[in-house]
Design a protein around this motif. Structure first.
Motif, PDB file in Angstrom:
ATOM      1  N   LYS A  40      -2.467   2.844  -8.291  1.00  0.00           N
ATOM      2  CA  LYS A  40      -1.011   2.704  -8.410  1.00  0.00           C
ATOM      3  C   LYS A  40      -0.655   2.029  -9.731  1.00  0.00           C
ATOM      4  O   LYS A  40      -1.417   1.191 -10.224  1.00  0.00           O
ATOM      5  CB  LYS A  40      -0.449   1.834  -7.276  1.00  0.00           C
ATOM      6  CG  LYS A  40      -0.502   2.423  -5.890  1.00  0.00           C
ATOM      7  CD  LYS A  40       0.132   1.441  -4.912  1.00  0.00           C
ATOM      8  CE  LYS A  40      -0.086   1.884  -3.472  1.00  0.00           C
ATOM      9  NZ  LYS A  40       0.679   3.077  -3.138  1.00  0.00           N
ATOM     10  N   GLU A  47       0.822  -1.211   0.000  1.00  0.00           N
ATOM     11  CA  GLU A  47       0.000   0.000   0.000  1.00  0.00           C
ATOM     12  C   GLU A  47       0.855   1.261   0.000  1.00  0.00           C
ATOM     13  O   GLU A  47       0.457   2.297  -0.534  1.00  0.00           O
ATOM     14  CB  GLU A  47      -0.944  -0.011   1.201  1.00  0.00           C
ATOM     15  CG  GLU A  47      -2.059  -1.043   1.072  1.00  0.00           C
ATOM     16  CD  GLU A  47      -2.928  -1.132   2.320  1.00  0.00           C
ATOM     17  OE1 GLU A  47      -2.490  -0.598   3.373  1.00  0.00           O
ATOM     18  OE2 GLU A  47      -4.010  -1.734   2.264  1.00  0.00           O
ATOM     19  N   ARG A  48       2.055   1.196   0.596  1.00  0.00           N
ATOM     20  CA  ARG A  48       2.933   2.371   0.655  1.00  0.00           C
ATOM     21  C   ARG A  48       3.782   2.533  -0.601  1.00  0.00           C
ATOM     22  O   ARG A  48       4.344   3.599  -0.835  1.00  0.00           O
ATOM     23  CB  ARG A  48       3.859   2.279   1.881  1.00  0.00           C
ATOM     24  CG  ARG A  48       3.194   2.607   3.198  1.00  0.00           C
ATOM     25  CD  ARG A  48       4.240   2.906   4.263  1.00  0.00           C
ATOM     26  NE  ARG A  48       5.016   1.718   4.588  1.00  0.00           N
ATOM     27  CZ  ARG A  48       4.754   0.905   5.599  1.00  0.00           C
ATOM     28  NH1 ARG A  48       3.723   1.138   6.376  1.00  0.00           N
ATOM     29  NH2 ARG A  48       5.514  -0.134   5.840  1.00  0.00           N
ATOM     30  N   ASP A  80       5.212   2.930  -4.481  1.00  0.00           N
ATOM     31  CA  ASP A  80       4.858   3.750  -5.649  1.00  0.00           C
ATOM     32  C   ASP A  80       4.430   2.880  -6.817  1.00  0.00           C
ATOM     33  O   ASP A  80       3.578   3.272  -7.610  1.00  0.00           O
ATOM     34  CB  ASP A  80       6.055   4.611  -6.073  1.00  0.00           C
ATOM     35  CG  ASP A  80       6.506   5.560  -4.980  1.00  0.00           C
ATOM     36  OD1 ASP A  80       5.650   6.271  -4.442  1.00  0.00           O
ATOM     37  OD2 ASP A  80       7.710   5.576  -4.664  1.00  0.00           O
ATOM     38  N   VAL A  81       5.066   1.705  -6.944  1.00  0.00           N
ATOM     39  CA  VAL A  81       4.790   0.777  -8.035  1.00  0.00           C
ATOM     40  C   VAL A  81       4.711  -0.630  -7.457  1.00  0.00           C
ATOM     41  O   VAL A  81       5.447  -0.967  -6.529  1.00  0.00           O
ATOM     42  CB  VAL A  81       5.904   0.823  -9.115  1.00  0.00           C
ATOM     43  CG1 VAL A  81       5.584  -0.126 -10.267  1.00  0.00           C
ATOM     44  CG2 VAL A  81       6.114   2.238  -9.627  1.00  0.00           C
ATOM     45  N   VAL A 116      -4.002  -0.572  -3.392  1.00  0.00           N
ATOM     46  CA  VAL A 116      -3.247  -0.484  -4.650  1.00  0.00           C
ATOM     47  C   VAL A 116      -4.016   0.267  -5.725  1.00  0.00           C
ATOM     48  O   VAL A 116      -3.472   0.536  -6.800  1.00  0.00           O
ATOM     49  CB  VAL A 116      -2.878  -1.890  -5.184  1.00  0.00           C
ATOM     50  CG1 VAL A 116      -2.027  -2.644  -4.188  1.00  0.00           C
ATOM     51  CG2 VAL A 116      -4.121  -2.689  -5.551  1.00  0.00           C
TER      52      VAL A 116
END
Length: 446
Positions: free
Chosen positions: A321, A293-294, A296-297, A318
């Motif tokens: 993202k 969840e944290r 970037d990809v 997600v």
């Protein structure tokens, strides 16, 4: 800042080395130099000689450099003592300087004094720390551009344009009883639109600079035994993770950092996502969800023999993202290595075990970050710079709306706010709390 205080610190790296440097800055520098060197050195000349303690006992032999203010890094008198880089030698030099009236410098205090004494603005001061922390040639070049004033010059030019425009708008308010409407000519609108466009350009460069400075966080997700750890090892080109045929080898998230086109890539290998009654596995999956969840990809790894990925195992966080579907183990299905972009989805077929397709993955991650191979024009930026630019952009857009509504007073206020937002980047408008937060992250000696 208490200008009476003289500060000192080790300016070279901690530990033993061929050469160590002690830096002293403040009004008592000349007095300390006379005590420790037996004289005040000639300005900007390297003097080889003996360093003495406060009791005139020899400490070491080395080179002394004296930079009288205001023509020094801090704008104050500065003394640098370059001696042998032994721990005891450096400690003795520091203890002597403090015995003669100096105090230990706080982290970043030399740079903070340089800023407060007008030797550099806040962006340039931050660039000093960024050059020291640069982990790639590209990020070092970008930090150097900021240190030389490129970022500041762009921000200052926009701030000046906003102030001039605000002055003009406020002047028209004073002549509001006249029949001529100075704001109706379209010239003001054209200037605001140009400023808006320029802020967007700088913001785009700053956002790329933030990625270059902090990197992308990439989480590797998937079911147990899908080949997540093998993918981590292939990306890092090292045996970072244990790889076995036993499912569920990874419990705690494993983090590694590599560089792609000069960009730091923070890769996290997570526990296999599945339903489990094992308490340890459940905790591993919970931690995996947090990391995913944290990120970037997300790299969603699935076995090529499964044909399609099970996206239902991913956490709700997600959504929105970038997700790259990694069809792994194509060496077992005799499928070609390739990448497809269809329907908003990215799918890459590869073999992590044989490191086939890894270059395609590296390039795809670089493309997602939006970085070029050279990074030319990218300004190394921090989160606070981006926030300030976004606020200035919002105020500029509000100003356009006020102009369309013929609200001259509100238009002038929005232009003032936009200028203040930009001024916070270079330090023209900065609170003591902000300065404390920024400089506390610097290393001692800078």
């Amino acid at each position: 800042m208490n200008k009476v205080t003289t500060i000192c610190a080790l300016a070279s790296a901690l530990g033993q080395g061929g050469v160590g440097i002690v830096r002293v800055s403040g009004p008592r520098v000349a007095e300390i130099a006379e005590q420790m060197l037996g004289r005040i050195p000639k300005s900007r000349y390297a003097h080889y000689g003996t360093f003495f303690n406060q009791d005139a006992i020899e400490i070491d032999k080395g080179v002394a450099l004296f930079f009288p203010g205001p023509h020094s890094f801090t704008g104050e008198d500065v003394l640098e003592l370059q001696g042998h880089g032994g721990i005891m030698v450096m400690r003795s030099l520091l203890e002597t300087a403090m015995a003669l009236g100096a105090v230990a410098a706080d982290p970043g205090e030399f740079s903070k004094r340089a800023f407060l004494n007008g030797k550099m603005d806040l962006v340039q001061a931050e660039a000093v720390a960024d050059i020291i922390d640069a982990s790639s040639e590209q990020s070092a070049r970008s930090a150097l551009r900021s240190l030389s004033g490129e970022f500041s010059n762009q921000v200052n030019a926009l701030t000046k344009a906003l102030i001039e425009l605000r002055v003009f708008v406020e002047a028209t308010i004073d002549f509001s009883d006249e029949e001529i409407d100075f704001l109706a000519s379209g010239e003001v609108k054209k200037k605001i639109e140009q400023i808006e466009q320029d802020i967007q350009t700088i913001l785009g460069s700053a956002e790329q600079g933030a990625i270059l400075r902090e990197g992308l966080t990439v989480a590797i997700a998937g079911k147990p035994n899908a080949g997540k750890s093998s993918l981590l090892n292939a990306l890092t080109q090292a045996a970072s993770a244990i790889v076995t045929d036993i499912a569920g080898t990874t419990r705690d998230p494993l983090k590694e950092t590599i560089h792609v086109n000069g960009m730091p890539l923070n890769i996290i290998d997570t526990a296999g996502l599945h339903m489990s009654k094992d308490r340890i596995e459940q905790e591993g999956i919970k931690r995996a969800h947090s990391e995913i969840e944290r990120a970037d990809v997300v790299l969603m790894v699935f076995d090529a023999q499964d044909k399609i990925p099970d996206l239902s195992i991913l956490p709700d966080g997600v959504d929105g993202k970038p997700i790259i579907l990694i069809k792994n183990k194509v060496d077992l299905t005799a499928e070609p290595v390739d990448i497809t972009h269809a329907g908003g989805q990215i799918q890459l077929s590869l073999s992590a075990k044989n490191s086939q397709g890894i270059d395609l993955l590296r390039q795809e991650l670089s493309d997602i970050a939006g970085l070029s191979d050279t990074g030319e024009g990218v300004l190394l930026a921090r989160k606070r710079h981006i926030v300030a630019l976004e606020l200035a952009l919002g105020s500029t857009r509000n100003a356009l709306a006020q102009l369309n509504n013929n609200a001259s007073e509100l238009l002038a206020e929005d232009l003032r706010q936009a200028a203040q937002d930009l001024g916070s980047i270079t330090g023209e408008f900065s609170s003591d709390d902000l300065l404390g937060e920024i400089f506390s992250s610097f290393c001692i000696g800078k």
